[in-house]
Design a protein around this motif. Structure first.
Motif, PDB file in Angstrom:
ATOM      1  N   GLY A 194     -14.833  13.639 -17.565  1.00 24.80           N
ATOM      2  CA  GLY A 194     -14.474  12.683 -16.523  1.00 24.80           C
ATOM      3  C   GLY A 194     -15.650  11.813 -16.146  1.00 24.80           C
ATOM      4  O   GLY A 194     -16.579  11.613 -16.933  1.00 24.80           O
ATOM      5  N   LEU A 195     -15.592  11.327 -14.911  1.00 17.11           N
ATOM      6  CA  LEU A 195     -16.604  10.389 -14.412  1.00 17.11           C
ATOM      7  C   LEU A 195     -17.180  10.903 -13.100  1.00 17.11           C
ATOM      8  O   LEU A 195     -16.504  11.601 -12.363  1.00 17.11           O
ATOM      9  CB  LEU A 195     -15.957   9.027 -14.168  1.00 17.11           C
ATOM     10  N   LYS A 196     -18.407  10.514 -12.801  1.00 16.89           N
ATOM     11  CA  LYS A 196     -19.038  10.949 -11.556  1.00 16.89           C
ATOM     12  C   LYS A 196     -18.370  10.330 -10.336  1.00 16.89           C
ATOM     13  O   LYS A 196     -18.423  10.865  -9.239  1.00 16.89           O
ATOM     14  CB  LYS A 196     -20.526  10.579 -11.573  1.00 16.89           C
ATOM     15  N   ARG A 197     -17.773   9.140 -10.518  1.00 22.22           N
ATOM     16  CA  ARG A 197     -17.086   8.482  -9.396  1.00 22.22           C
ATOM     17  C   ARG A 197     -15.991   7.585  -9.976  1.00 22.22           C
ATOM     18  O   ARG A 197     -16.016   7.281 -11.184  1.00 22.22           O
ATOM     19  CB  ARG A 197     -18.082   7.651  -8.575  1.00 22.22           C
ATOM     20  N   GLU A 198     -15.078   7.160  -9.126  1.00 22.13           N
ATOM     21  CA  GLU A 198     -14.021   6.253  -9.576  1.00 22.13           C
ATOM     22  C   GLU A 198     -14.555   4.826  -9.661  1.00 22.13           C
ATOM     23  O   GLU A 198     -15.420   4.432  -8.870  1.00 22.13           O
ATOM     24  CB  GLU A 198     -12.839   6.298  -8.603  1.00 22.13           C
ATOM     25  N   PHE A 199     -14.022   4.039 -10.574  1.00 17.48           N
ATOM     26  CA  PHE A 199     -14.454   2.655 -10.734  1.00 17.48           C
ATOM     27  C   PHE A 199     -13.286   1.721 -10.463  1.00 17.48           C
ATOM     28  O   PHE A 199     -12.141   2.062 -10.777  1.00 17.48           O
ATOM     29  CB  PHE A 199     -14.992   2.429 -12.153  1.00 17.48           C
ATOM     30  N   GLU A 200     -13.618   0.551  -9.896  1.00 11.90           N
ATOM     31  CA  GLU A 200     -12.577  -0.394  -9.501  1.00 11.90           C
ATOM     32  C   GLU A 200     -11.667  -0.747 -10.670  1.00 11.90           C
ATOM     33  O   GLU A 200     -10.454  -0.807 -10.550  1.00 11.90           O
ATOM     34  CB  GLU A 200     -13.250  -1.645  -8.961  1.00 11.90           C
ATOM     35  N   LYS A 201     -12.288  -0.964 -11.841  1.00 12.49           N
ATOM     36  CA  LYS A 201     -11.475  -1.362 -13.004  1.00 12.49           C
ATOM     37  C   LYS A 201     -11.134  -0.167 -13.886  1.00 12.49           C
ATOM     38  O   LYS A 201     -10.696  -0.332 -15.011  1.00 12.49           O
ATOM     39  CB  LYS A 201     -12.238  -2.393 -13.836  1.00 12.49           C
ATOM     40  N   GLY A 202     -11.394   1.038 -13.403  1.00  9.14           N
ATOM     41  CA  GLY A 202     -11.008   2.223 -14.168  1.00  9.14           C
ATOM     42  C   GLY A 202     -12.064   2.721 -15.114  1.00  9.14           C
ATOM     43  O   GLY A 202     -11.949   3.809 -15.633  1.00  9.14           O
ATOM     44  N   TYR A 203     -13.084   1.934 -15.378  1.00  7.75           N
ATOM     45  CA  TYR A 203     -14.143   2.404 -16.270  1.00  7.75           C
ATOM     46  C   TYR A 203     -15.445   1.649 -15.988  1.00  7.75           C
ATOM     47  O   TYR A 203     -15.426   0.513 -15.544  1.00  7.75           O
ATOM     48  CB  TYR A 203     -13.765   2.233 -17.738  1.00  7.75           C
ATOM     49  N   PRO A 204     -16.583   2.316 -16.262  1.00  7.35           N
ATOM     50  CA  PRO A 204     -17.874   1.671 -16.013  1.00  7.35           C
ATOM     51  C   PRO A 204     -18.188   0.596 -17.054  1.00  7.35           C
ATOM     52  O   PRO A 204     -17.805   0.742 -18.222  1.00  7.35           O
ATOM     53  CB  PRO A 204     -18.879   2.820 -16.163  1.00  7.35           C
TER      54      PRO A 204
END
Ligand SMILES: C[S@@+](CC[C@H](N)C(=O)[O-])C[C@H]1O[C@@H](n2cnc3c(N)ncnc32)[C@H](O)[C@@H]1O
Length: 244
Positions: free
Chosen positions: A146-156
């Motif tokens: 997964g990811l450390k946090r959520e991103f506005e566009k869904g991915y870094p």
């Protein structure tokens, strides 16, 4: 990197002949720190791949395991369970996550290593299907990339070049926690990012590049903001969960 003493007993070559992602035994050993397994319990190993986690569960904890997978056939996995001397305890099952053949409340625990993200990110999956497989007061555990946090566009941005397929279900620990918690069916016992996720991922990434031509190495190296995670979550089903 953290040590996984139980995994050290298993042959590295055997692990890498059979892994389908970051060392599944490391991920499982970490998860098992938060799940109470006792001999005789019935455990679902959901998305077991080539079943080495199922073998580990039987050998380390004496539990009976239903080794469920889609991409790997039950016949192939049976051979591996026989070779490992655990065919009396580990039963290979070939079934898709939405068409599972088990009775409701059959399992004492359901675990899933690097697989739940393929089907379980759908909001209805846990309340309507997965949670029903385990008895009241039973246990759940997953480890997902997964990811450390959520991103506005869904991915870094750093990972855009490599973003594809199942990565769209990569989420933060809080996202996963909320997904299960809001159902009211379970109490979450732990939910956290594993330490040094890329160090855990690299041995598989290198092997997968050399043997399968996968681009996990490029994916990990492009993560200059350290957004990539491996998330551990465990939960206990309530004694009287709401009817769904
Ligand atoms: C990345 S592999 C990991 C396998 C194994 N747990 C490991 O770590 O080596 C993901 C596994 O999830 C299983 N899987 C994916 N989608 C599934 C679905 N819809 N139903 C059942 N299993 C599924 C696949 O069969 C595959 O073996």
């Amino acid at each position: 990197m953290k040590k996984y003493p139980r995994t050290e007993k298993y042959d590295n070559e055997w692990i890498s002949e059979n892994w389908m992602g970051p060392n599944p035994l490391w991920l499982l050993e970490e998860l098992c720190e938060h799940i109470d397994l006792k001999p005789g319990m019935k455990v679902l190993d959901m998305g077991c791949g080539k079943g080495i986690t199922s073998i580990f569960l039987a050998k380390e904890f004496g539990v009976t395991v239903f080794a469920n997978d889609l991409w790997i056939s039950a016949t192939e996995n049976l051979q591996r369970f026989e070779n490992a001397g655990v065919a009396e305890l580990v039963f290979p099952i070939h079934a898709e996550a939405h068409a599972l053949p088990y009775a409701e409340g059959f399992f004492d625990a359901a675990i899933s290593i690097d697989s739940y993200q393929y089907y379980g990110a759908d909001e209805t999956y846990f309340p309507c299907i997965y949670s029903k497989l385990v008895k009241n007061d039973g246990q759940f555990g997953i480890v997902v990339p997964g990811l450390k946090r959520e991103f506005e566009k869904g991915y870094p941005d750093t990972l855009k070049e490599h973003w594809e397929g199942d990565m769209f279900s990569f989420h933060s620990k809080n996202w996963w926690k909320h997904l299960w918690e809001k159902t009211g069916i379970v109490d979450i016992t732990v939910c956290y990012d594993m330490e040094e996720p890329k160090d855990i991922w690299y041995p598989w990434a290198k092997w997968a590049k050399d043997n399968l031509g996968f681009n996990d190495m490029e994916f990990l190296n492009s993560d200059t903001n350290n957004d990539i995670s491996l998330i551990v979550m465990s939960a206990i089903k309530k004694a009287t969960p709401p009817a769904v």
